[in-house]
Design a protein around this motif. Structure first.
Motif, PDB file in Angstrom:
ATOM      1  N   SER A   1       0.828  -1.199   0.000  1.00  0.00           N
ATOM      2  CA  SER A   1       0.000   0.000   0.000  1.00  0.00           C
ATOM      3  C   SER A   1       0.864   1.252   0.000  1.00  0.00           C
ATOM      4  O   SER A   1       0.393   2.335  -0.325  1.00  0.00           O
ATOM      5  N   GLU A   2       2.152   1.122   0.364  1.00  0.00           N
ATOM      6  CA  GLU A   2       2.989   2.310   0.494  1.00  0.00           C
ATOM      7  C   GLU A   2       3.982   2.517  -0.640  1.00  0.00           C
ATOM      8  O   GLU A   2       4.433   3.628  -0.867  1.00  0.00           O
ATOM      9  N   GLY A   3       4.375   1.440  -1.322  1.00  0.00           N
ATOM     10  CA  GLY A   3       5.371   1.597  -2.371  1.00  0.00           C
ATOM     11  C   GLY A   3       5.525   0.336  -3.180  1.00  0.00           C
ATOM     12  O   GLY A   3       4.720  -0.591  -3.071  1.00  0.00           O
ATOM     13  N   ILE A   4       6.588   0.271  -3.995  1.00  0.00           N
ATOM     14  CA  ILE A   4       6.760  -0.887  -4.862  1.00  0.00           C
ATOM     15  C   ILE A   4       7.704  -1.900  -4.228  1.00  0.00           C
ATOM     16  O   ILE A   4       8.549  -1.559  -3.418  1.00  0.00           O
ATOM     17  N   VAL A   5       7.535  -3.163  -4.594  1.00  0.00           N
ATOM     18  CA  VAL A   5       8.306  -4.260  -4.011  1.00  0.00           C
ATOM     19  C   VAL A   5       9.182  -4.949  -5.048  1.00  0.00           C
ATOM     20  O   VAL A   5      10.363  -5.196  -4.808  1.00  0.00           O
ATOM     21  N   GLY A   6       8.624  -5.274  -6.199  1.00  0.00           N
ATOM     22  CA  GLY A   6       9.422  -5.956  -7.210  1.00  0.00           C
ATOM     23  C   GLY A   6       8.570  -6.481  -8.339  1.00  0.00           C
ATOM     24  O   GLY A   6       7.457  -6.030  -8.549  1.00  0.00           O
ATOM     25  N   ILE A   7       9.131  -7.463  -9.061  1.00  0.00           N
ATOM     26  CA  ILE A   7       8.479  -8.015 -10.244  1.00  0.00           C
ATOM     27  C   ILE A   7       8.460  -9.539 -10.122  1.00  0.00           C
ATOM     28  O   ILE A   7       9.472 -10.138  -9.752  1.00  0.00           O
ATOM     29  N   VAL A   8       7.320 -10.170 -10.417  1.00  0.00           N
ATOM     30  CA  VAL A   8       7.205 -11.628 -10.310  1.00  0.00           C
ATOM     31  C   VAL A   8       8.189 -12.288 -11.260  1.00  0.00           C
ATOM     32  O   VAL A   8       8.316 -11.887 -12.418  1.00  0.00           O
ATOM     33  N   ASP A   9       8.900 -13.293 -10.757  1.00  0.00           N
ATOM     34  CA  ASP A   9       9.903 -13.959 -11.572  1.00  0.00           C
ATOM     35  C   ASP A   9       9.459 -15.368 -11.966  1.00  0.00           C
ATOM     36  O   ASP A   9       8.969 -15.583 -13.062  1.00  0.00           O
ATOM     37  N   GLN A  10       9.602 -16.334 -11.056  1.00  0.00           N
ATOM     38  CA  GLN A  10       9.190 -17.698 -11.373  1.00  0.00           C
ATOM     39  C   GLN A  10       7.836 -17.978 -10.727  1.00  0.00           C
ATOM     40  O   GLN A  10       7.565 -17.498  -9.632  1.00  0.00           O
ATOM     41  N   VAL A  11       7.000 -18.776 -11.401  1.00  0.00           N
ATOM     42  CA  VAL A  11       5.677 -19.103 -10.879  1.00  0.00           C
ATOM     43  C   VAL A  11       5.499 -20.611 -10.897  1.00  0.00           C
ATOM     44  O   VAL A  11       5.818 -21.268 -11.887  1.00  0.00           O
ATOM     45  N   SER A  12       5.016 -21.184  -9.786  1.00  0.00           N
ATOM     46  CA  SER A  12       4.634 -22.590  -9.776  1.00  0.00           C
ATOM     47  C   SER A  12       3.136 -22.667  -9.505  1.00  0.00           C
ATOM     48  O   SER A  12       2.458 -21.641  -9.498  1.00  0.00           O
ATOM     49  N   GLU A  13       2.592 -23.872  -9.290  1.00  0.00           N
ATOM     50  CA  GLU A  13       1.136 -24.023  -9.097  1.00  0.00           C
ATOM     51  C   GLU A  13       0.625 -23.079  -8.003  1.00  0.00           C
ATOM     52  O   GLU A  13      -0.300 -22.335  -8.218  1.00  0.00           O
ATOM     53  N   ASN A  14       1.241 -23.140  -6.799  1.00  0.00           N
ATOM     54  CA  ASN A  14       0.710 -22.414  -5.645  1.00  0.00           C
ATOM     55  C   ASN A  14       1.636 -21.338  -5.098  1.00  0.00           C
ATOM     56  O   ASN A  14       1.276 -20.666  -4.143  1.00  0.00           O
ATOM     57  N   PHE A  15       2.817 -21.194  -5.655  1.00  0.00           N
ATOM     58  CA  PHE A  15       3.776 -20.229  -5.110  1.00  0.00           C
ATOM     59  C   PHE A  15       4.425 -19.445  -6.249  1.00  0.00           C
ATOM     60  O   PHE A  15       4.370 -19.853  -7.409  1.00  0.00           O
ATOM     61  N   SER A  16       5.034 -18.326  -5.889  1.00  0.00           N
ATOM     62  CA  SER A  16       5.787 -17.588  -6.899  1.00  0.00           C
ATOM     63  C   SER A  16       6.940 -16.843  -6.229  1.00  0.00           C
ATOM     64  O   SER A  16       6.879 -16.531  -5.042  1.00  0.00           O
ATOM     65  N   THR A  17       8.011 -16.602  -6.979  1.00  0.00           N
ATOM     66  CA  THR A  17       9.117 -15.818  -6.445  1.00  0.00           C
ATOM     67  C   THR A  17       9.084 -14.429  -7.094  1.00  0.00           C
ATOM     68  O   THR A  17       8.648 -14.269  -8.223  1.00  0.00           O
ATOM     69  N   VAL A  18       9.557 -13.444  -6.340  1.00  0.00           N
ATOM     70  CA  VAL A  18       9.541 -12.057  -6.792  1.00  0.00           C
ATOM     71  C   VAL A  18      10.964 -11.527  -6.805  1.00  0.00           C
ATOM     72  O   VAL A  18      11.685 -11.646  -5.814  1.00  0.00           O
ATOM     73  N   LEU A  19      11.376 -10.974  -7.933  1.00  0.00           N
ATOM     74  CA  LEU A  19      12.658 -10.290  -8.025  1.00  0.00           C
ATOM     75  C   LEU A  19      12.502  -8.959  -7.301  1.00  0.00           C
ATOM     76  O   LEU A  19      11.824  -8.060  -7.780  1.00  0.00           O
ATOM     77  N   SER A  20      13.108  -8.865  -6.115  1.00  0.00           N
ATOM     78  CA  SER A  20      12.956  -7.678  -5.283  1.00  0.00           C
ATOM     79  C   SER A  20      13.614  -6.466  -5.945  1.00  0.00           C
ATOM     80  O   SER A  20      14.525  -6.623  -6.756  1.00  0.00           O
ATOM     81  N   ILE A  21      13.152  -5.250  -5.597  1.00  0.00           N
ATOM     82  CA  ILE A  21      13.881  -4.073  -6.095  1.00  0.00           C
ATOM     83  C   ILE A  21      15.253  -3.995  -5.430  1.00  0.00           C
ATOM     84  O   ILE A  21      16.134  -3.311  -5.912  1.00  0.00           O
TER      85      ILE A  21
END
Lengths: 168, 276
Positions: free
Chosen positions: B142-162
């Motif tokens: 709600s306050e700012g940006i975090v990153g961009i989604v990188d890898q995605v699996s069925e129930n989880f995903s990793t995010v490339l942090s800023i």
């Protein structure tokens, strides 16, 4: 034999989970994290099959990499120290360590500290170089290596004292 | 032949070492290109479930702070809603066809693993392909940006942090409209560097930095941070500006994932223009 497999298997799992859920989140002074999981490599039996040892170390490093999204940096630094371990053992405990059936837990404090610190500093040097992957940050890498190595070695020595079985 | 076999047997340790070193170095190098390794990431079944188990336990510790954040955000949205209803006296009925014109869809997720002390940091989220998450979606709080989604699996995903040396996000100065790229030098987890801002730009400490709508990932005008200091780079043509983030990257719990429904169309168009 089977009890030794059980012991090292348990140690592998416990150190892996402790590293991922506890030691990766310490962030002492904002950037220092100890990598205590290499205690597994340090304490692996001295007279064992070197091939198996290399493979096990590789999988330990790779598991840490999968948990911490870091490519292959832990795997690389783990097999480097696994490969160099016989030479370091020879350096710290004397040439005849193989025949004397050295157990790391029964060695004198000074030589054990040398053994731990040498392997830890090599591991951290490879690790941080691969993580930063930029020659222009060499000073930063060296600083990181030095402080983290001291922290890791200290924790490893404390764990050795805490979890060693007193042999009369 | 005998000698070759003997050579292999004699040097089997060294050869295995070289083989394993090659594998791990190639994994490392692969992870330093934009997409990390397809196999070595924490969005898989075992690590994902272990991390969510840990989150089940540790998630309770920050509840008070999270509640405050949510209340603050509710308050802000309520104020915006009030302004909106004052400006439009006619009640607008939003029909389904109108909704299709809004290009951004938001989804919520929880952070189950967060790194911020390494030079290449990733986060793991507890939603994946089943919840409609795809690679290259933007992640914000709600306050700012975090990153961009990188890898995605069925129930989880990793995010490339800023907070990652590979991350580069296009932002602009709110006041003057000059744009640049937001990167991280790997030092403090609350300060990022804004580069490629021309020397002509008029900047001062305390200016707000927001996202610009040039990429398909983040919508225009999301708050990012404020300027805390600036220097000229070596060539003295561009500024290097320190930006202090609005959000605390070390305490990220609830995030929003932004889907740009027009992203595919825009990308396709850009691709065809480049080809010609």
């Amino acid at each position: 034999m089977s009890s030794s497999i059980l012991l090292h298997g348990t140690r592998f799992l416990v150190l892996l989970l402790a590293q991922v859920f506890l030691f990766n989140n310490i962030d002492f002074l904002g950037f220092i994290n100890p990598y205590v999981y290499i205690l597994f490599i340090l304490l692996y039996p001295v007279n064992s099959n070197q091939l198996l040892f290399l493979l096990v170390s590789f999988f330990l490093g790779l598991s840490i990499d999968i948990f911490s999204d870091s490519g292959g940096i832990h795997a690389a630094s783990c097999i480097v120290i696994a490969f160099l371990r016989p030479s370091i053992l020879k350096f710290s405990f004397g040439v005849s360590y193989e025949y004397n059936n050295v157990k790391v837990s029964n060695t004198p404090f000074g030589s054990r500290l040398t053994y731990f610190f040498l392997l830890v500093i090599i591991h951290h040097l490879v690790l941080f170089n691969l993580e930063v992957f930029n020659m222009s940050h060499t000073l930063f890498v060296l600083k990181l290596t030095l402080f983290s190595s001291i922290f890791t070695t200290l924790l490893c020595m404390i764990f050795m004292i805490l979890f060693s079985k007193k042999t009369p | 032949m005998q000698q070759i076999i003997n050579f292999f047997i004699r040097n089997k340790n060294f050869l295995l070492f070289l083989f394993l070193l090659t594998i791990s170095l190639s994994l490392t190098i692969q992870s330093h290109s934009y997409h990390q390794s397809k196999f070595v990431h924490s969005a898989n079944f075992v690590t994902g479930n272990l991390f969510s188990l840990k989150h089940e336990i540790t998630g309770y510790f920050g509840l008070r702070k999270e509640n405050e954040l949510l209340a603050k955000e509710n308050n802000r949205l309520r104020n915006q809603l009030e302004q909106f209803s004052e400006t439009s006296t006619m009640s607008v009925r939003i029909s389904d066809s109108l909704l299709e014109d809004i290009p951004y869809t938001y989804r919520t997720a929880e952070v189950i693993n967060n790194n911020y002390s390494k030079t290449n940091n990733y986060l793991t989220l507890n939603s994946g392909r089943k919840q409609g998450i795809q690679s290259e979606m933007g992640v914000i709080t709600s306050e700012g940006i975090v990153g961009i989604v990188d890898q995605v699996s069925e129930n989880f995903s990793t995010v490339l942090s800023i907070l990652n040396s590979k991350s580069s996000i296009s932002v602009k100065l709110k006041k003057s409209g000059h744009f640049g790229s937001l990167v991280w030098d790997g030092k403090l987890p609350n300060t990022l560097q804004l580069i490629d801002v021309a020397r002509l730009a008029d900047i001062s400490i305390g200016d707000t930095v927001t996202t610009d709508g040039r990429s398909t990932i983040f919508p225009k005008g999301l708050p990012v941070g404020v300027i805390s200091g600036f220097n000229l780079d070596r060539g003295e043509n561009f500024y290097i500006i320190d930006v202090v983030l609005f959000n605390d990257m070390t305490k990220t719990e609830h995030v929003y994932i932004i889907e740009n429904r027009k992203a595919e169309e825009i990308k396709e168009l850009e691709k065809t223009t480049k080809d010609e």
